[in-house]
Design a protein around this motif. Sequence first.
Motif, PDB file in Angstrom:
ATOM      1  N   ILE A  60      48.253  33.775 103.236  1.00 61.30           N
ATOM      2  CA  ILE A  60      47.690  34.872 102.441  1.00 61.30           C
ATOM      3  C   ILE A  60      46.232  34.538 102.154  1.00 61.30           C
ATOM      4  CG2 ILE A  60      49.898  35.530 101.383  1.00 61.30           C
ATOM      5  CD1 ILE A  60      49.149  33.881  98.945  1.00 61.30           C
ATOM      6  N   THR A  61      45.514  35.468 101.528  1.00 61.64           N
ATOM      7  CA  THR A  61      44.126  35.200 101.171  1.00 61.64           C
ATOM      8  C   THR A  61      44.073  34.358  99.900  1.00 61.64           C
ATOM      9  OG1 THR A  61      43.889  37.162  99.770  1.00 61.64           O
ATOM     10  CG2 THR A  61      43.454  37.431 102.144  1.00 61.64           C
ATOM     11  N   ALA A  62      42.941  33.699  99.692  1.00 65.26           N
ATOM     12  CA  ALA A  62      42.762  32.903  98.479  1.00 65.26           C
ATOM     13  C   ALA A  62      42.839  33.797  97.241  1.00 65.26           C
ATOM     14  CB  ALA A  62      41.422  32.166  98.530  1.00 65.26           C
ATOM     15  N   GLY A  63      42.327  35.027  97.374  1.00 63.47           N
ATOM     16  CA  GLY A  63      42.387  35.958  96.254  1.00 63.47           C
ATOM     17  C   GLY A  63      43.821  36.304  95.873  1.00 63.47           C
ATOM     18  N   THR A  64      44.678  36.488  96.884  1.00 62.97           N
ATOM     19  CA  THR A  64      46.085  36.799  96.616  1.00 62.97           C
ATOM     20  C   THR A  64      46.790  35.599  95.989  1.00 62.97           C
ATOM     21  OG1 THR A  64      46.159  38.344  98.481  1.00 62.97           O
ATOM     22  CG2 THR A  64      48.264  37.537  97.649  1.00 62.97           C
ATOM     23  N   ALA A  65      46.478  34.403  96.485  1.00 63.49           N
ATOM     24  CA  ALA A  65      47.063  33.197  95.907  1.00 63.49           C
ATOM     25  C   ALA A  65      46.662  33.052  94.447  1.00 63.49           C
ATOM     26  CB  ALA A  65      46.622  31.965  96.700  1.00 63.49           C
ATOM     27  N   ASP A  66      45.397  33.299  94.171  1.00 63.75           N
ATOM     28  CA  ASP A  66      44.901  33.234  92.794  1.00 63.75           C
ATOM     29  C   ASP A  66      45.598  34.263  91.919  1.00 63.75           C
ATOM     30  OD1 ASP A  66      42.932  32.157  90.843  1.00 63.75           O
ATOM     31  OD2 ASP A  66      42.178  34.215  90.886  1.00 63.75           O
ATOM     32  N   GLU A  67      45.864  35.434  92.485  1.00 61.27           N
ATOM     33  CA  GLU A  67      46.557  36.490  91.725  1.00 61.27           C
ATOM     34  C   GLU A  67      47.984  36.067  91.381  1.00 61.27           C
ATOM     35  OE1 GLU A  67      47.299  39.793  89.622  1.00 61.27           O
ATOM     36  OE2 GLU A  67      45.338  39.169  90.419  1.00 61.27           O
ATOM     37  N   TYR A  68      48.664  35.400  92.326  1.00 62.37           N
ATOM     38  CA  TYR A  68      50.014  34.895  92.042  1.00 62.37           C
ATOM     39  C   TYR A  68      49.989  33.903  90.877  1.00 62.37           C
ATOM     40  CZ  TYR A  68      52.053  36.927  96.297  1.00 62.37           C
ATOM     41  OH  TYR A  68      52.513  37.785  97.261  1.00 62.37           O
ATOM     42  N   ILE A  69      49.009  33.002  90.874  1.00 68.22           N
ATOM     43  CA  ILE A  69      48.918  32.016  89.796  1.00 68.22           C
ATOM     44  C   ILE A  69      48.615  32.707  88.465  1.00 68.22           C
ATOM     45  CG2 ILE A  69      47.643  30.019  88.932  1.00 68.22           C
ATOM     46  CD1 ILE A  69      49.560  29.406  91.225  1.00 68.22           C
ATOM     47  N   LYS A  70      47.774  33.729  88.503  1.00 68.71           N
ATOM     48  CA  LYS A  70      47.485  34.483  87.275  1.00 68.71           C
ATOM     49  C   LYS A  70      48.752  35.138  86.738  1.00 68.71           C
ATOM     50  CE  LYS A  70      42.616  35.546  88.216  1.00 68.71           C
ATOM     51  NZ  LYS A  70      41.644  36.620  88.563  1.00 68.71           N
ATOM     52  N   ARG A  71      49.575  35.698  87.643  1.00 73.08           N
ATOM     53  CA  ARG A  71      50.839  36.322  87.216  1.00 73.08           C
ATOM     54  C   ARG A  71      51.772  35.288  86.605  1.00 73.08           C
ATOM     55  NH1 ARG A  71      52.464  39.926  92.526  1.00 73.08           N
ATOM     56  NH2 ARG A  71      50.529  41.132  92.703  1.00 73.08           N
ATOM     57  N   VAL A  72      51.809  34.101  87.220  1.00 73.24           N
ATOM     58  CA  VAL A  72      52.643  33.025  86.692  1.00 73.24           C
ATOM     59  C   VAL A  72      52.216  32.679  85.265  1.00 73.24           C
ATOM     60  CG1 VAL A  72      53.167  30.556  86.899  1.00 73.24           C
ATOM     61  CG2 VAL A  72      53.229  32.022  88.930  1.00 73.24           C
ATOM     62  N   ARG A  73      50.913  32.543  85.067  1.00 73.98           N
ATOM     63  CA  ARG A  73      50.400  32.190  83.742  1.00 73.98           C
ATOM     64  C   ARG A  73      50.720  33.270  82.710  1.00 73.98           C
ATOM     65  NH1 ARG A  73      45.457  29.316  86.414  1.00 73.98           N
ATOM     66  NH2 ARG A  73      45.893  27.148  85.825  1.00 73.98           N
ATOM     67  N   VAL A  74      50.614  34.533  83.119  1.00 79.59           N
ATOM     68  CA  VAL A  74      50.925  35.636  82.205  1.00 79.59           C
ATOM     69  C   VAL A  74      52.396  35.592  81.799  1.00 79.59           C
ATOM     70  CG1 VAL A  74      51.189  38.147  82.050  1.00 79.59           C
ATOM     71  CG2 VAL A  74      49.083  37.166  82.978  1.00 79.59           C
ATOM     72  N   LYS A  75      53.286  35.377  82.757  1.00 71.72           N
ATOM     73  CA  LYS A  75      54.718  35.352  82.469  1.00 71.72           C
ATOM     74  C   LYS A  75      55.082  34.207  81.529  1.00 71.72           C
ATOM     75  CE  LYS A  75      56.437  37.735  86.608  1.00 71.72           C
ATOM     76  NZ  LYS A  75      57.327  37.684  87.790  1.00 71.72           N
ATOM     77  N   TYR A  76      54.477  33.050  81.757  1.00 67.29           N
ATOM     78  CA  TYR A  76      54.763  31.920  80.866  1.00 67.29           C
ATOM     79  C   TYR A  76      54.152  32.142  79.487  1.00 67.29           C
ATOM     80  CZ  TYR A  76      57.100  28.906  84.216  1.00 67.29           C
ATOM     81  OH  TYR A  76      58.034  28.373  85.078  1.00 67.29           O
TER      82      TYR A  76
END
Length: 224
Positions: free
Chosen positions: A184-200
Amino acid sequence: MNNTPRVIILEDHPLVREALTERLVSHFRDIIIAYCGASIQDALTALNQTPVDCVILDLDLNDNRSALDNRSALDNRSALDNILALTEHSAPVLIVSALGDPATIRSALAMGAKGYVSKQAESAIFIEAVVATLRGEDYTSPEVASALLSAKGPEVKLSDQERRAMVLYASGMKMTSVARQMSITAGTADEYIKRVRVKYRKAGISVSTKTDLYRVAKSEGLIP
């Protein structure tokens, strides 16, 4: 599946290598063993020469302790390094190892392994896993699936992609490397990590730093 599959066997016990080779040869009409041994470097050299259809990997190369952060005495690589190195060569990896703890299994699969089979599994299960890997399918043996089901699951529900991004990033990879590993793109990977942080954060758990992500992933059995 290729008519004549090419396979690499990475296992440090000669008798086990012989048994795996004999089982493969007896099942497949034609098969090419591109490399059979305990050196990840030699296996990568073979991969650079010609792609293979399946790499059968023991997590405990030259080290009988089954943890992803243990170092291989021969190549000075961890089992995690081995999985990443092989998958970065676009090699489908099938783990055939002593039944590890759920965190080890989850991490191996998150790192890109196509399947995980216990060494205690019947030979028919091993062949079933190899066939699935050759077809590009994911596979876990019944013992492994049972271990994962019986283990305590993560506190926060993540999607498969979010969980994989978290494991890769928390294990020390840079975002660009996470993206490359996940195709995937780095931007998409970063978005996944942002979603993880929001959920936690919604669950009242702070994961603002990479160290926080590692601590939480480890406590929830996502990494060993």
